[in-house]
Design an enzyme around this catalytic site. Structure first.
Site, mmCIF file in Angstrom:
data_model
loop_
_atom_site.group_PDB
_atom_site.id
_atom_site.type_symbol
_atom_site.label_atom_id
_atom_site.label_comp_id
_atom_site.label_asym_id
_atom_site.label_seq_id
_atom_site.Cartn_x
_atom_site.Cartn_y
_atom_site.Cartn_z
ATOM 1 N N SER A 1 -0.932 -20.379 -58.077
ATOM 2 C CA SER A 1 0.357 -19.836 -57.666
ATOM 3 C C SER A 1 1.302 -20.986 -57.303
ATOM 4 O O SER A 1 1.495 -21.877 -58.134
ATOM 5 C CB SER A 1 0.133 -18.856 -56.510
ATOM 6 N N ASP B 1 0.923 -10.506 -64.405
ATOM 7 C CA ASP B 1 0.724 -11.128 -63.093
ATOM 8 C C ASP B 1 1.408 -10.258 -62.026
ATOM 9 O O ASP B 1 2.633 -10.115 -62.027
ATOM 10 C CB ASP B 1 1.350 -12.526 -63.151
ATOM 11 N N HIS C 1 -3.586 -11.993 -60.081
ATOM 12 C CA HIS C 1 -2.745 -13.172 -59.837
ATOM 13 C C HIS C 1 -3.668 -14.397 -60.003
ATOM 14 O O HIS C 1 -3.923 -14.791 -61.120
ATOM 15 C CB HIS C 1 -2.073 -13.042 -58.470
#
Ligand SMILES: *[C@@H]1O[C@H](CO)[C@@H](O)[C@H](O)[C@H]1NC(C)=O
Ligand SMILES: *[C@@H]1O[C@H](CO)[C@@H](O)[C@H](O)[C@H]1NC(C)=O
Ligand SMILES: CC(=O)N[C@H]1CO[C@H](CO)[C@@H](O)[C@@H]1O
Length: 432
Positions: free
Chosen positions: A212, A308, A375
């Site tokens: 991320s 995502d 994610h």
């Protein structure tokens, strides 16, 4: 197709958040999550003794302690609140003792003085709020069954407490009223110094990874990382869920671009961004990987879900562009999406593939773009490498990354569109 349930070890509360008011919710969820984690009846990782492994350790789920960055004070490399950043390290062993894998923690960014102030009171802005121990799973695991290629490497989890993907600069600190430190780049440099001094300067193999905002940090700092290591070392970078698209939201607004512009301006990020990109574009644009991934000289691998859930909730359908809340259920569980919404999600996937089409031609590069509603996928055994992990071409993410890192075979894996892949690990965020 049934939705799979999250299991212990899956740290869903580390998803980045754009808005400060979510922090209360995030904090409460984090506490609940920790409780669930502790009370979870499902074993987090197999504990067994493998006599072939010379580690002397047989508990694969034991905690790894927090180590404060020793030169932080001297270098004034502080978290947003002025506390000392830190990391968790597990030493490599056997044939992995000269190999290094770094995993940069994610957790969004802050774009205003007030959201950065709020962040100071969380573990993403202050080491005073960080766990004293964390467990290493997935790509950080030293269990050869869970992490076949990297299990015996030196492994470092770099904690994130600056709010800028390690790219802020102190000359942007406001000196009026609230004191907030913007020391991201300095923190990064201090981490590198410290790791080099404890053995990384002699690395034979090295992989910089992160998820991320940590995946974005991986891309931003990839070439600099490479240049710090011996010339003959095999050095590569892996960004997990770090390829944030510069897409308009469902109402046509450039929500993510204006958010990134605020982050870049508030925290003086431009100086850390790719020089070639800065020379041709506005700095805020250079925070988007598509703008500079072609300039990275070090080999890069992207693990990126095409659906995502963070990007869907913050880029495609931010709350402010869904006033009636008709997307709320869909953003929590892809099986709740209606056909019109699914069509838009497929459109987002198409943009992702189109944006990456140039990168896919890069012979040194690798991709694993699966059609899962998820994610981060590298840090949990369930998604990284297990009998039930997501696969493309019958490869787990760990298989594909290992193939690419060790040049065993070309690793360019693109999934068919949702819901075609029965191996997906779709998150159900209503279960948090
Ligand atoms: C959007 O709104 C929902 C419902 O109020 C909330 O749970 C969620 O955290 C919000 N998301 C963001 C990114 O602000
Ligand atoms: C998929 O890979 C596994 C090993 O990871 C192997 O046992 C299995 O036979 C493979 N399946 C197919 C269909 O190739
Ligand atoms: C928190 C705060 O008051 N920030 C202000 C500090 O000064 C700058 C520039 O003068 C303002 O833009 C900020 O709003």
């Amino acid at each position: 197709m049934p939705t799979k349930l999250p299991r212990g070890g899956f740290s869903w509360w580390w998803c980045p958040k754009l808005s400060s008011r979510n922090w209360t919710i995030a904090a409460v969820s984090a506490v609940l999550a920790v409780l669930l984690f502790i009370l979870s009846p499902i074993p987090i990782s197999p504990t067994f003794t493998d006599t072939n492994v010379n580690s002397g350790i047989d508990d694969y789920s034991e905690g790894v302690p927090f180590t404060p960055l020793s030169k932080a004070q001297t270098n004034s490399a502080f978290c947003l609140d002025g506390s000392v950043p830190g990391y968790h390290i597990r030493r490599g062993f056997g044939s992995g003792s000269k190999n290094w894998l770094l995993h940069v923690e994610g957790g969004g960014w802050c774009s205003t003085m007030s959201s950065c102030s709020a962040r100071k009171r969380t573990k993403l802005g202050s080491s005073n709020h960080m766990e004293l121990q964390v467990q290493f799973f997935g790509i950080l695991s030293h269990d050869p069954l869970q992490n076949p290629d990297f299990f015996n490497w030196n492994k470092v989890k770099i904690r994130y407490c600056d709010g800028s993907s390690f790219a802020s600069h102190s000359d942007s600190e406001f000196r009026n009223g609230t004191k907030i430190f913007f020391r991201g780049q300095l923190i990064w440099d201090t981490f590198m110094d410290e790791l080099l001094s404890i053995g990384m300067s002699k690395a034979r193999e090295a992989l910089l990874t992160g998820c991320s905002a940590g995946g974005l940090a991986t891309l931003i700092h990839c070439d600099d990382f490479r240049n710090l290591l011996p010339k003959d070392a095999n050095v590569k970078c892996l960004a997990d869920a770090g390829f944030f698209l510069n897409e308009k939201d469902i109402t046509g607004k450039r929500t993510i671009e204006s958010f990134y512009r605020d982050v870049v301006h508030l925290q003086g990020v431009a100086k850390s961004l790719n020089k070639d990109c800065i020379a041709r574009s506005e700095p805020a644009k250079c925070f988007f990987p598509r703008e500079f991934i072609g300039n990275i000289k070090t080999p890069v691998f992207l693990v990126q879900p095409a659906y995502d859930f963070w990007q869907i909730a913050h880029i495609l359908v931010p709350n402010a562009s869904d006033r009636r809340g008709s997307w709320l259920r869909c953003k929590l569980n892809i099986f709740n999406c209606d056909p019109v919404q699914l069509k838009m999600l497929h459109g987002y996937r198409n943009s992702m593939l189109e944006t990456l089409s140039e990168f896919q031609k890069n012979v040194e590069g690798g991709v694993f773009i699966n059609s899962c509603f998820v994610h981060c996928q590298t840090w949990a055994a369930e998604t990284w490498h297990s009998p039930t992990s997501p696969r493309i071409n019958n490869k787990t993410i760990a298989d594909a990354v290992g193939d690419w890192y060790f040049k065993r075979e070309v690793a360019k894996h693109i999934d068919c569109p949702f819901p075609c892949n029965p191996t997906c690990y779709h998150r159900d965020l209503t279960l948090v």
